[in-house]
Design a protein around this motif. Structure first.
Motif, PDB file in Angstrom:
ATOM      1  N   PHE A 117      -5.120   4.783  55.090  1.00 44.00           N
ATOM      2  CA  PHE A 117      -4.048   5.768  55.226  1.00 44.00           C
ATOM      3  C   PHE A 117      -4.594   6.897  56.099  1.00 44.00           C
ATOM      4  N   GLY A 118      -4.511   6.684  57.420  1.00 43.46           N
ATOM      5  CA  GLY A 118      -5.093   7.616  58.371  1.00 43.46           C
ATOM      6  C   GLY A 118      -6.601   7.482  58.428  1.00 43.46           C
ATOM      7  N   ASP A 119      -7.204   8.004  59.482  1.00 44.45           N
ATOM      8  CA  ASP A 119      -8.629   8.292  59.545  1.00 44.45           C
ATOM      9  C   ASP A 119      -8.873   9.327  60.633  1.00 44.45           C
ATOM     10  N   CYS A 127      -6.599   5.607  64.201  1.00 42.28           N
ATOM     11  CA  CYS A 127      -5.507   5.662  63.215  1.00 42.28           C
ATOM     12  C   CYS A 127      -5.332   7.120  62.826  1.00 42.28           C
ATOM     13  N   ASP A 128      -4.489   7.847  63.580  1.00 38.45           N
ATOM     14  CA  ASP A 128      -4.283   9.265  63.303  1.00 38.45           C
ATOM     15  C   ASP A 128      -3.719   9.469  61.904  1.00 38.45           C
ATOM     16  N   GLY A 129      -3.980  10.654  61.346  1.00 35.33           N
ATOM     17  CA  GLY A 129      -3.487  10.987  60.019  1.00 35.33           C
ATOM     18  C   GLY A 129      -1.975  11.079  59.958  1.00 35.33           C
ATOM     19  N   GLY A 150     -10.971  -1.429  48.203  1.00 39.93           N
ATOM     20  CA  GLY A 150     -11.516  -0.249  48.865  1.00 39.93           C
ATOM     21  C   GLY A 150     -10.436   0.491  49.625  1.00 39.93           C
ATOM     22  N   LEU A 151     -10.728   1.738  50.007  1.00 39.62           N
ATOM     23  CA  LEU A 151      -9.697   2.515  50.694  1.00 39.62           C
ATOM     24  C   LEU A 151     -10.306   3.672  51.463  1.00 39.62           C
ATOM     25  N   ILE A 152      -9.561   4.104  52.472  1.00 33.66           N
ATOM     26  CA  ILE A 152      -9.824   5.357  53.152  1.00 33.66           C
ATOM     27  C   ILE A 152      -8.507   6.101  53.271  1.00 33.66           C
ATOM     28  N   ILE A 153      -8.501   7.357  52.864  1.00 33.90           N
ATOM     29  CA  ILE A 153      -7.367   8.234  53.075  1.00 33.90           C
ATOM     30  C   ILE A 153      -7.934   9.496  53.715  1.00 33.90           C
ATOM     31  N   ALA A 154      -7.638   9.695  54.993  1.00 33.01           N
ATOM     32  CA  ALA A 154      -8.358  10.704  55.768  1.00 33.01           C
ATOM     33  C   ALA A 154      -7.476  11.302  56.846  1.00 33.01           C
ATOM     34  N   VAL A 177     -12.158   9.677  50.592  1.00 34.89           N
ATOM     35  CA  VAL A 177     -11.102  10.697  50.609  1.00 34.89           C
ATOM     36  C   VAL A 177     -11.663  11.865  51.394  1.00 34.89           C
ATOM     37  N   GLU A 178     -11.247  12.038  52.643  1.00 38.89           N
ATOM     38  CA  GLU A 178     -11.937  12.990  53.502  1.00 38.89           C
ATOM     39  C   GLU A 178     -11.011  13.630  54.525  1.00 38.89           C
ATOM     40  N   ALA A 179     -11.301  14.917  54.785  1.00 36.87           N
ATOM     41  CA  ALA A 179     -10.658  15.668  55.863  1.00 36.87           C
ATOM     42  C   ALA A 179      -9.141  15.746  55.729  1.00 36.87           C
ATOM     43  N   ASN A 180      -8.642  15.702  54.484  1.00 39.09           N
ATOM     44  CA  ASN A 180      -7.211  15.876  54.258  1.00 39.09           C
ATOM     45  C   ASN A 180      -6.884  17.342  53.970  1.00 39.09           C
TER      46      ASN A 180
END
Length: 217
Positions: A117-119, A127-129, A150-154, A177-180
């Motif tokens: 979900f974004g990075d 993959c823009d937020g 696994g997941l990334i939401i960024a 979970v980063e930079a949100n």
């Protein structure tokens, strides 16, 4: 007779470009996972609900006027799109969203593939937020609700809480979970391993439980 939903099984031709502004700038770490190949592509304005039950369905430059639901091990990819209602995913494979707007609750539970979900555009491919006008809920309290790939939401702007509950990641992967930018709160419980921010802290709200220290006002 009125048709109230679209059950996606066949390809939809055509291309529509919807320009959305990038939402949060950061230097999120790169991801090298390629986007999956679309078996169905949906573009343009869709006034009725979209139900995805099989294959890999891509919303590219689409405007979804009603709810989007995903199940049955299907994969959904949302790119440069505007979802005017909720995204409800239960028992999907992968869920990928880049540079899109969500005007409702985003719920992703029981996915077996990786959630992206974004990075913030630092990945390969980029993959823009996203911008979410509502809560984002990953996993849940019931048996089978946890996502297992696994997941990334960024790099997202979330105008509501962000919750991670009972998610897992395969060996060698993580729950990132980063930079949100989150209006809050950020709450994480029962995840294995515990979520990490990769050194790119979240902003806008404190983090609680497993996400304590991963976000600051």
């Amino acid at each position: 007779m009125s048709i109230r939903s679209i059950v996606v099984r066949l390809a939809v031709a055509g291309t529509v470009t919807l320009a959305l502004s990038p939402v949060v700038a950061s230097t999120a770490r790169a991801s090298v996972e390629a986007l999956p190949t679309c078996t169905t592509t949906i573009t343009g304005l869709q006034k009725t609900a979209i139900t995805v039950t099989s294959g890999t369905v891509c919303l590219e430059g689409a405007t979804a006027g009603s709810a989007v639901a995903v199940s049955g091990g299907a994969t959904i990819v949302v790119i440069n799109s505007d979802l005017r209602s909720s995204l409800q995913s239960s028992g999907a494979n992968k869920v990928i969203a880049c540079n899109s707007a969500f005007h409702g609750t985003v719920t992703i539970a029981g996915s077996t593939g990786r959630i992206r979900f974004g990075d913030d555009g630092a990945g390969t491919p980029a993959c823009d937020g996203n911008h979410v006008f509502g809560p984002v809920i990953l996993g849940g309290t019931n048996a089978g609700d946890g996502n297992t790939g696994g997941l990334i939401i960024a790099g997202n702007t979330i105008q509501g809480p962000l919750e991670l509950e009972n998610n897992t990641a395969p060996a060698g992967t993580s729950l990132r979970v980063e930079a949100n930018q989150i209006q809050g709160p950020l709450d994480c419980t029962g995840n294995t391993p515990a979520p990490v921010d990769g050194g790119l802290i979240n902003h806008g709200t404190p983090g609680y439980d497993q996400c304590a220290g991963l976000s600051k006002p």
